[in-house]
Motif scaffolding. Structure first.
Motif, PDB file in Angstrom:
ATOM      1  N   VAL A 256      18.019  -0.440  69.881  1.00  0.00           N
ATOM      2  CA  VAL A 256      17.069  -1.113  70.288  1.00  0.00           C
ATOM      3  C   VAL A 256      15.808  -0.300  69.448  1.00  0.00           C
ATOM      4  O   VAL A 256      15.724   0.780  69.226  1.00  0.00           O
ATOM      5  N   ASP A 257      14.811  -1.155  68.865  1.00  0.00           N
ATOM      6  CA  ASP A 257      13.621  -0.571  68.026  1.00  0.00           C
ATOM      7  C   ASP A 257      12.446  -0.540  69.065  1.00  0.00           C
ATOM      8  O   ASP A 257      12.583  -0.839  70.236  1.00  0.00           O
ATOM      9  N   ALA A 258      11.356  -0.007  68.691  1.00  0.00           N
ATOM     10  CA  ALA A 258      10.248   0.237  69.643  1.00  0.00           C
ATOM     11  C   ALA A 258       9.646  -1.085  69.910  1.00  0.00           C
ATOM     12  O   ALA A 258       8.965  -1.381  71.104  1.00  0.00           O
ATOM     13  N   GLU A 259       9.786  -2.214  69.254  1.00  0.00           N
ATOM     14  CA  GLU A 259       9.275  -3.409  69.627  1.00  0.00           C
ATOM     15  C   GLU A 259      10.193  -4.218  70.674  1.00  0.00           C
ATOM     16  O   GLU A 259      10.141  -5.426  71.271  1.00  0.00           O
ATOM     17  N   GLY A 260      11.431  -3.575  71.104  1.00  0.00           N
ATOM     18  CA  GLY A 260      12.215  -4.129  71.709  1.00  0.00           C
ATOM     19  C   GLY A 260      13.289  -5.294  71.399  1.00  0.00           C
ATOM     20  O   GLY A 260      13.989  -5.868  71.935  1.00  0.00           O
ATOM     21  N   VAL A 261      13.499  -4.956  69.982  1.00  0.00           N
ATOM     22  CA  VAL A 261      14.380  -5.714  69.498  1.00  0.00           C
ATOM     23  C   VAL A 261      15.870  -5.230  69.421  1.00  0.00           C
ATOM     24  O   VAL A 261      15.833  -3.998  69.229  1.00  0.00           O
ATOM     25  N   ARG A 262      16.861  -5.784  69.800  1.00  0.00           N
ATOM     26  CA  ARG A 262      18.122  -5.271  69.915  1.00  0.00           C
ATOM     27  C   ARG A 262      18.817  -5.440  68.433  1.00  0.00           C
ATOM     28  O   ARG A 262      18.745  -6.286  67.975  1.00  0.00           O
ATOM     29  N   LEU A 263      19.606  -4.160  68.092  1.00  0.00           N
ATOM     30  CA  LEU A 263      19.967  -4.045  66.895  1.00  0.00           C
ATOM     31  C   LEU A 263      21.757  -3.558  66.942  1.00  0.00           C
ATOM     32  O   LEU A 263      21.796  -3.130  67.798  1.00  0.00           O
ATOM     33  N   PRO A 264      22.194  -4.255  66.149  1.00  0.00           N
ATOM     34  CA  PRO A 264      23.884  -4.161  66.441  1.00  0.00           C
ATOM     35  C   PRO A 264      24.158  -2.673  65.811  1.00  0.00           C
ATOM     36  O   PRO A 264      23.439  -1.874  65.227  1.00  0.00           O
ATOM     37  N   ILE A 265      25.533  -2.064  66.387  1.00  0.00           N
ATOM     38  CA  ILE A 265      25.915  -0.952  66.242  1.00  0.00           C
ATOM     39  C   ILE A 265      26.333  -0.941  64.746  1.00  0.00           C
ATOM     40  O   ILE A 265      26.892  -1.975  64.120  1.00  0.00           O
ATOM     41  N   LEU A 266      26.194   0.431  63.994  1.00  0.00           N
ATOM     42  CA  LEU A 266      26.112   0.458  62.633  1.00  0.00           C
ATOM     43  C   LEU A 266      27.264   1.645  62.395  1.00  0.00           C
ATOM     44  O   LEU A 266      27.595   2.358  63.266  1.00  0.00           O
ATOM     45  N   ASP A 267      28.340   1.314  61.403  1.00  0.00           N
ATOM     46  CA  ASP A 267      29.291   2.149  61.221  1.00  0.00           C
ATOM     47  C   ASP A 267      28.575   3.331  60.729  1.00  0.00           C
ATOM     48  O   ASP A 267      28.737   4.575  61.004  1.00  0.00           O
ATOM     49  N   LYS A 268      27.654   3.326  59.748  1.00  0.00           N
ATOM     50  CA  LYS A 268      27.153   4.461  59.054  1.00  0.00           C
ATOM     51  C   LYS A 268      25.778   3.909  58.419  1.00  0.00           C
ATOM     52  O   LYS A 268      25.646   2.853  57.828  1.00  0.00           O
ATOM     53  N   PRO A 269      24.726   4.591  58.348  1.00  0.00           N
ATOM     54  CA  PRO A 269      24.672   5.902  59.012  1.00  0.00           C
ATOM     55  C   PRO A 269      24.325   5.669  60.642  1.00  0.00           C
ATOM     56  O   PRO A 269      24.088   4.762  60.994  1.00  0.00           O
ATOM     57  N   SER A 270      24.858   6.677  61.562  1.00  0.00           N
ATOM     58  CA  SER A 270      24.728   6.595  62.823  1.00  0.00           C
ATOM     59  C   SER A 270      23.548   7.032  63.338  1.00  0.00           C
ATOM     60  O   SER A 270      23.268   8.221  63.148  1.00  0.00           O
ATOM     61  N   PRO A 271      22.423   6.296  63.889  1.00  0.00           N
ATOM     62  CA  PRO A 271      21.159   7.027  64.144  1.00  0.00           C
ATOM     63  C   PRO A 271      21.379   8.010  65.206  1.00  0.00           C
ATOM     64  O   PRO A 271      22.154   7.693  66.176  1.00  0.00           O
ATOM     65  N   ASP A 272      20.632   9.172  65.291  1.00  0.00           N
ATOM     66  CA  ASP A 272      20.613  10.127  66.188  1.00  0.00           C
ATOM     67  C   ASP A 272      19.452   9.764  67.121  1.00  0.00           C
ATOM     68  O   ASP A 272      18.382  10.090  66.930  1.00  0.00           O
ATOM     69  N   VAL A 273      19.886   8.962  68.055  1.00  0.00           N
ATOM     70  CA  VAL A 273      18.891   8.639  69.269  1.00  0.00           C
ATOM     71  C   VAL A 273      19.321   8.901  70.620  1.00  0.00           C
ATOM     72  O   VAL A 273      20.509   8.978  70.874  1.00  0.00           O
TER      73      VAL A 273
END
Length: 242
Positions: free
Chosen positions: A118-135
């Motif tokens: 999810v980003d700061a605006e509340g938009v859901r985002l699909p899982i990524l294979d690469k790169p994997s965000p460190d959150v």
């Protein structure tokens, strides 16, 4: 100066201006008739590939710049999951340049076995294979749905996450987050899973208090005995130990 002399002085300037205008018109006519859009350039992207952008842009072959629907190109590219905004520009040589701003994940939503960023605006985002965000992991919200997360609880979490992401220390010490009506933003430390209570506001100050407490107390005393660190109060840090 006589009127006749004044006119003689102005004539070269008028002639020069007319020549410049004429050359500009001829250049525009040549550009419109002969230049076609044959190349696409995109700024460096982290979560979106060039191939995805090119496919979404769907630029017709041999299209002339004045026939290219730049608004349509932008709208198509903005439908890509991680694209937030697009600014298109056609260069004099016919290259279409897209300045793209991506959505940046601030947390990983966890709901049972399901996951979504999810980003700061509340938009859901699909899982990524690469790169994997460190959150950090974020609990208490659905991972699917076309709506954005915009309730009061997420607004507070978003404000907290944006502040934390701007500070490398805070970002690396937070592991999991949730929202509690009474305690506000609650996190677990990456080290030993200590409960950290940040409350409902003034997150920049409270993150600074957490940093100061970590360096002044935890680094000296150790974190093993810590069970909870309450940072809701601006002038003091309340702890519970085992």
């Amino acid at each position: 100066m006589s009127k006749e002399n004044s006119n003689k002085t102005l004539m070269p300037w008028i002639t020069a201006i007319l020549m410049v205008v004429g050359l500009a018109v001829l250049a525009a006519m040549y550009w419109n008739r002969n230049v076609t859009v044959q190349d696409l350039e995109v700024n460096e992207l982290r979560y979106t590939t060039y191939e995805e952008v090119k496919q979404a842009a769907a630029i017709p072959p041999e299209v002339k710049p004045d026939s290219l629907d730049l608004s349509g190109v932008s709208m198509r590219v903005e439908k890509l999951n991680y694209v937030k905004s697009v600014v298109p520009y056609v260069e004099p040589n016919g290259t279409l340049r897209l300045s793209i701003k991506e959505r940046i994940p601030v947390a990983l939503l966890v709901h049972g076995k399901d996951r979504a960023y999810v980003d700061a605006e509340g938009v859901r985002l699909p899982i990524l294979d690469k790169p994997s965000p460190d959150v950090p992991l974020l609990y208490g919200y659905r991972t699917s749905g076309s709506d954005t997360l915009n309730g009061e609880s997420f607004k507070q979490l978003s404000q907290f996450l944006v502040q934390a992401q701007a500070d490398p220390f805070s970002w690396t010490t937070l592991s999991e987050l949730a929202y509690d009506k009474m305690d506000g933003v609650v996190a677990l430390s990456h080290e030993n899973g200590v409960k950290l209570i940040f409350g409902h506001n003034n997150f920049e100050l409270k993150l600074e208090n957490w940093k100061a407490f970590y360096h002044q107390v935890i680094k000296t005393k150790g974190i093993d005995a810590m069970r909870q660190v309450d940072l809701r109060f601006t002038n003091q840090v309340v702890t519970r130990e085992i």
